[in-house]
Design a protein around this motif. Structure first.
Motif: not given
Ligand SMILES: [Zn+2]
Length: 234
Positions: A97-109, A64-74
């Protein structure tokens, strides 16, 4: 049967009964201990499951923390995108941004899966807690039953002991020391009925003379050590 034979049979029967009662007295605490040990094992297993759940929660939190960090980065990249000075920089930022958004989608799953894992572990722990509570109540009930029966069994044992001691007065003084040693070693099996001509303990056939003497009321020890008497039907 001779009076001696009848007496010995009576001693044997009483000693067997006494053995049974003594065994039951001893068995109770042993059975309680075995049940408690099993319960302790289950409690340890519960602790292990609780620890496992904690670890699952920590792992989910980290994701979850990783997701938040990534979102801030995006968001940061998006700010840079708006301020991009060249097309090249713009394209580079956009694909980042597209790559990071994809990574976050995987992380959300993965987070969803981790939370489901936590829920399932939590339910499993609840069931196990219930199982342990039931087992604990059963052990307590069993222990109470053992405790409740104990005084009665002890009284029964004392009565049997007194009866045995009383009948054992019939034993001639000269065989008593040997008889006591036998009882010490073999308990109730210090005595053996003779069926036909065979000792009921070692099955060795006795001489006809021995049978005649037993019938006449003589006290005779078998070669296996036991004090013999003729079985009721003989
Ligand atoms: Zn024998």
């Amino acid at each position: 049967m001779s009076p001696q034979g009848t007496g010995l049979q009576e001693i044997h029967d009483l000693r067997l009964k006494l053995q049974e009662v003594s065994d039951e007295i001893e068995r109770g605490p042993r059975q309680i201990a075995a049940r408690q040990k099993l319960l302790e094992k289950k409690k340890a297993e519960l602790e292990a499951r609780r620890t496992n759940l904690k670890q699952l929660k920590v792992a989910a939190d980290q994701k979850n923390l990783q997701l938040k960090t990534n979102e801030a980065k995006i968001r940061d990249l998006q700010g840079k995108l708006n301020a991009a000075a060249s097309n090249r920089e713009f394209d580079a930022l956009r694909s980042q941004i597209a790559a990071d958004t994809m990574a976050n989608s995987v992380l959300e799953d993965e987070i969803l899966e981790a939370l489901e894992g936590c829920d399932s572990a939590q339910n499993d722990i609840k069931d196990y807690e219930q199982e342990i509570a039931t087992a604990e109540a059963e052990v307590a009930k069993f222990a109470a039953g053992v405790k409740e029966r104990e005084p009665g069994l002890k009284t029964q044992a004392a009565e049997l002991q007194a009866k045995v001691a009383d009948i054992e007065k019939m034993l001639p003084a000269d065989i008593v020391p040997q008889y006591r040693r036998l009882v010490q070693s073999y308990g109730a099996r210090a005595l053996a009925p003779v069926h036909g001509t065979a000792c009921g303990e070692c099955y060795v056939g006795q001489r006809q003379q021995t049978i005649v003497e037993l019938r006449a009321g003589k006290f005779i020890f078998c070669t296996c050590g036991r004090l013999m008497y003729l079985a009721q039907s003989e």
